[in-house]
Design an enzyme around this catalytic site. Sequence first.
Site, short mmCIF file in Angstrom:
data_model
loop_
_atom_site.label_atom_id
_atom_site.label_comp_id
_atom_site.label_asym_id
_atom_site.label_seq_id
_atom_site.Cartn_x
_atom_site.Cartn_y
_atom_site.Cartn_z
N ASN A 137 21.40 -31.64 7.52
CA ASN A 137 22.61 -31.69 6.69
C ASN A 137 22.49 -32.61 5.49
O ASN A 137 23.00 -32.32 4.42
CB ASN A 137 23.84 -32.02 7.54
N THR A 160 24.26 -33.30 19.71
CA THR A 160 24.35 -34.00 20.99
C THR A 160 23.49 -33.33 22.06
O THR A 160 22.88 -34.01 22.89
CB THR A 160 25.84 -34.10 21.41
N ALA A 161 23.42 -32.00 22.05
CA ALA A 161 22.61 -31.32 23.07
C ALA A 161 21.14 -31.71 22.92
O ALA A 161 20.45 -32.03 23.90
CB ALA A 161 22.77 -29.81 22.95
N THR A 162 20.65 -31.72 21.68
CA THR A 162 19.24 -32.12 21.45
C THR A 162 19.06 -33.59 21.83
O THR A 162 18.05 -33.97 22.43
CB THR A 162 18.86 -31.93 19.97
N CYS A 180 28.19 -35.44 9.56
CA CYS A 180 28.61 -35.86 10.90
C CYS A 180 29.90 -36.65 10.84
O CYS A 180 30.63 -36.73 11.82
CB CYS A 180 27.50 -36.68 11.55
N GLY A 217 20.89 -35.97 15.09
CA GLY A 217 21.04 -34.52 15.23
C GLY A 217 22.15 -34.21 16.20
O GLY A 217 23.03 -35.05 16.44
N GLU A 236 21.70 -40.83 17.14
CA GLU A 236 22.90 -40.63 16.30
C GLU A 236 23.24 -39.15 16.42
O GLU A 236 22.46 -38.30 16.00
CB GLU A 236 22.60 -40.96 14.83
N GLU A 274 22.34 -48.27 13.98
CA GLU A 274 21.39 -48.48 12.88
C GLU A 274 22.17 -49.15 11.75
O GLU A 274 23.34 -49.50 11.90
CB GLU A 274 20.77 -47.14 12.47
P1 NDP Z 1 19.57 -30.57 15.91
O1 NDP Z 1 19.85 -31.41 17.08
O2 NDP Z 1 19.45 -29.11 16.09
O3 NDP Z 1 18.20 -31.01 15.20
C1 NDP Z 1 17.97 -32.34 14.77
C2 NDP Z 1 16.48 -32.55 14.67
O4 NDP Z 1 15.91 -32.51 15.97
C3 NDP Z 1 15.75 -31.49 13.86
O5 NDP Z 1 14.67 -32.07 13.17
C4 NDP Z 1 15.27 -30.56 14.94
O6 NDP Z 1 14.21 -29.76 14.52
C5 NDP Z 1 14.86 -31.54 16.00
N1 NDP Z 1 14.77 -31.01 17.35
C6 NDP Z 1 15.36 -29.90 17.85
N2 NDP Z 1 15.02 -29.75 19.16
C7 NDP Z 1 14.21 -30.79 19.48
C8 NDP Z 1 13.55 -31.21 20.68
N3 NDP Z 1 13.66 -30.54 21.81
N4 NDP Z 1 12.80 -32.33 20.63
C9 NDP Z 1 12.69 -33.04 19.50
N5 NDP Z 1 13.28 -32.69 18.34
C10 NDP Z 1 14.04 -31.59 18.32
O7 NDP Z 1 20.67 -30.94 14.84
P2 NDP Z 1 20.92 -30.25 13.46
O8 NDP Z 1 19.69 -30.31 12.63
O9 NDP Z 1 21.56 -28.93 13.74
O10 NDP Z 1 21.97 -31.25 12.79
C11 NDP Z 1 23.32 -31.17 12.95
C12 NDP Z 1 23.80 -32.15 13.99
O11 NDP Z 1 23.43 -33.47 13.61
C13 NDP Z 1 25.29 -32.18 14.12
O12 NDP Z 1 25.64 -32.21 15.48
C14 NDP Z 1 25.68 -33.48 13.46
O13 NDP Z 1 26.89 -34.03 13.92
C15 NDP Z 1 24.53 -34.35 13.78
N6 NDP Z 1 24.46 -35.46 12.85
C16 NDP Z 1 24.74 -36.72 13.31
C17 NDP Z 1 24.72 -37.79 12.43
C18 NDP Z 1 24.99 -39.17 12.90
O14 NDP Z 1 24.67 -40.11 12.16
N7 NDP Z 1 25.56 -39.38 14.08
C19 NDP Z 1 24.43 -37.59 11.01
C20 NDP Z 1 24.14 -36.24 10.65
C21 NDP Z 1 24.15 -35.22 11.55
P3 NDP Z 1 14.52 -28.27 13.95
O15 NDP Z 1 15.66 -28.38 13.00
O16 NDP Z 1 13.27 -27.96 13.26
O17 NDP Z 1 14.86 -27.45 15.14
#
Ligand code: NDP
Length: 484
Positions: free
Chosen positions: A150, A228-230, A282, A226, A248, A462
Amino acid sequence: MERILNYVGGELVEASAGGWLDNVEPATGRVYSRLPDSDESDVDCAVAAAGSAFAGWSGLPAVERARFMFDVAQRIEDGLEDFARAESIDTGKPIQLARTVEIPRAVANLRFFAGAIQHTASETHVTDNQALNYTLRRPRGVAGLISPWNLPLYLLTWKVAPAIATGNTAVAKPSELTPMTAYLLSQACRDAGLPAGVLNIVHGSGVRAGAPLTTHPDVPTLSFTGGTATGGLIAEATAKQFKKTALEMGGKNPTIVFADADMDTAVPTAVRASFSNQGQICLCGSRVFVERPAYDAFVERFVELTSELVQGDPLDDATQQGAVVSKAHYDKVMGYIDLAREEGGTILTGGAAAENLPQRCRDGYFIQPTVVTGLPADCRVNQEEIFGPVVTVMPFDDEDEVVGWANGTDYGLSSSVWTENVSRAHRVADRIASGTVWVNCWLLRDLRVPFGGMKHSGVGREGGDEALRFYTEPKNVCLRMEAK
Ligand code: NDP
């Protein structure tokens, strides 16, 4: 077609197995570049390069490390327009947002931590007249940094800067959906002469390139932003090796507007909080609670301002609403709009794909900014993170009720409270379970403050000193003092 490359040991390289993934421009729906489909062997090479660079980099004086970081920051600033354009094409976000907020913030992240490391102090504790304790803080080795799509460069540098400022070396895995500015960053690092292996960037999917980083035995520190599930998968994977992990994650942030609020500021800010970056921040406020006496007038003005948002080609300077990041995400968000209808909500504006787009954008992933009313606080639309241009607005009758609703989700990332009553502002800020509470503002960020989420929104903090602490290992040294 442009090919993005990994950055390993100071070199720009393809994935070792030679595979490629398509990179789609969300505004057009067309593949416009390719990125390496990296796997475990690429992660191994990157971790080895980072490991080899660690002794030299951590042994440099802080001022020398800072010098490299200032140089990289300057190169990004000099290339602002190229970076902003690349970010806009890669994500679908308005170029104005990338140009004025995100790329400048990436520059600021690097400069802030390059400065911070030269000014930081560590603690001493005198134990009566028996001992002097001091805290040594040393870098931990290779940091694994996983960031989302994002705010690609903004969030990547938010991790890279404190990690390398404190003397760690790093392996980063940006989102496969938005790799382009990470690639430009690797070029800036090369041009700045950053020593080989200090920062390594491995592109590819989460499962093939991200997961091996989380389980790698030579990566003791892992910072993830990223969903929450990841985050749950990563917590599980890293726990087995006792890695120091910061997570985060997602949010379902409330905007709470009391009837005494300054509505001339509250309403436009609530609109911005709802729809900036198409709702894909987020920290966006996706649930707006308005005290009943002010509700009708608020909703009227809120809908009016929302329908005035200019939606169009993200590369057009006038555009305020671009495309969402992917077809899959478009389908997910549209699914939640359908769910809002099924759950009994009323769509006051939006609720459909965007219309009247320029020819270039006809196959892009554009959703109208959507305002929903009439939903209870506990329905799915009000409980689950949508992460798109969809906001709900609800009336409330008293403080206890709204605090209960605000806290009544699994998330706890941020909130925004609007009132002219200073006692109430402090009281509500204290009662809300979120890592950040903004009062009469939104997204006002100071890089020194702790940043992170409560509950399912995050583990650890952080920002500022919290980041410097996260990326270092504290060791207490206790010296007995001779009694006279
Ligand atoms: P994801 O959880 O799908 O992905 C985040 C990162 O993790 C990507 O680089 C992704 O790679 C990688 N990833 C996916 N699966 C795995 C795994 N099993 N092991 C290791 N790495 C993995 O999130 P999104 O990219 O869809 O981002 C959106 C989410 O991020 C929203 O829920 C948002 O709220 C959250 N977010 C939170 C913030 C905070 O500061 N709290 C700030 C910004 C966003 P790939 O994309 O290549 O699959």
